[in-house]
Design a protein around this motif. Structure first.
Motif, PDB file in Angstrom:
ATOM      1  N   ASN A  40      49.179  41.799  56.776  1.00  0.00           N
ATOM      2  CA  ASN A  40      48.929  41.672  58.217  1.00  0.00           C
ATOM      3  C   ASN A  40      47.819  42.593  58.707  1.00  0.00           C
ATOM      4  OD1 ASN A  40      51.096  39.916  58.314  1.00  0.00           O
ATOM      5  ND2 ASN A  40      52.542  41.468  58.978  1.00  0.00           N
ATOM      6  N   ILE A  41      47.394  43.537  57.869  1.00  0.00           N
ATOM      7  CA  ILE A  41      46.464  44.583  58.313  1.00  0.00           C
ATOM      8  C   ILE A  41      45.156  44.472  57.539  1.00  0.00           C
ATOM      9  CG2 ILE A  41      46.142  47.077  58.544  1.00  0.00           C
ATOM     10  CD1 ILE A  41      49.273  47.216  58.417  1.00  0.00           C
ATOM     11  N   LYS A  42      44.064  44.458  58.261  1.00  0.00           N
ATOM     12  CA  LYS A  42      42.741  44.406  57.648  1.00  0.00           C
ATOM     13  C   LYS A  42      41.840  45.396  58.392  1.00  0.00           C
ATOM     14  CE  LYS A  42      43.128  39.622  56.156  1.00  0.00           C
ATOM     15  NZ  LYS A  42      44.393  39.953  55.630  1.00  0.00           N
ATOM     16  N   PRO A  43      40.778  45.875  57.752  1.00  0.00           N
ATOM     17  CA  PRO A  43      39.838  46.729  58.481  1.00  0.00           C
ATOM     18  C   PRO A  43      39.354  46.013  59.739  1.00  0.00           C
ATOM     19  CG  PRO A  43      39.371  46.812  56.145  1.00  0.00           C
ATOM     20  CD  PRO A  43      40.419  45.743  56.333  1.00  0.00           C
ATOM     21  N   GLY A  44      39.346  46.736  60.851  1.00  0.00           N
ATOM     22  CA  GLY A  44      38.961  46.158  62.128  1.00  0.00           C
ATOM     23  C   GLY A  44      40.142  45.747  62.989  1.00  0.00           C
ATOM     24  N   THR A  45      41.363  45.815  62.432  1.00  0.00           N
ATOM     25  CA  THR A  45      42.559  45.447  63.186  1.00  0.00           C
ATOM     26  C   THR A  45      42.895  46.543  64.196  1.00  0.00           C
ATOM     27  OG1 THR A  45      43.407  44.301  61.229  1.00  0.00           O
ATOM     28  CG2 THR A  45      44.988  44.774  62.959  1.00  0.00           C
TER      29      THR A  45
END
Length: 64
Positions: free
Chosen positions: A8-13
């Motif tokens: 659920n988590i990516k850079p930019g979140t």
């Protein structure tokens, strides 16, 4: 959405995290994910991330 699943988590979140020193009070810090520090696919206390301002903590809430 909770921060226990790495998918659920990516850079930019945009997220709310709890820092180590704030775990007792559950004081949340808002920021944008720069790096994901947890290697496992999920973690019961939240995925550990580094925000764009350098603060490290565990994701408690993902902001849509």
């Amino acid at each position: 959405m909770d921060g226990n699943n790495r998918a659920n988590i990516k850079p930019g979140t945009h997220v709310f995290i709890v820092q180590k020193q704030d775990q007792r009070t559950e004081k949340l810090t808002e920021g944008i994910v720069k790096d994901i520090l947890t290697n496992s696919s999920n973690h019961p206390h939240g995925i550990k991330v580094r925000l764009s301002n350098g603060i490290v903590g565990r994701v408690k809430q993902i902001i849509p």
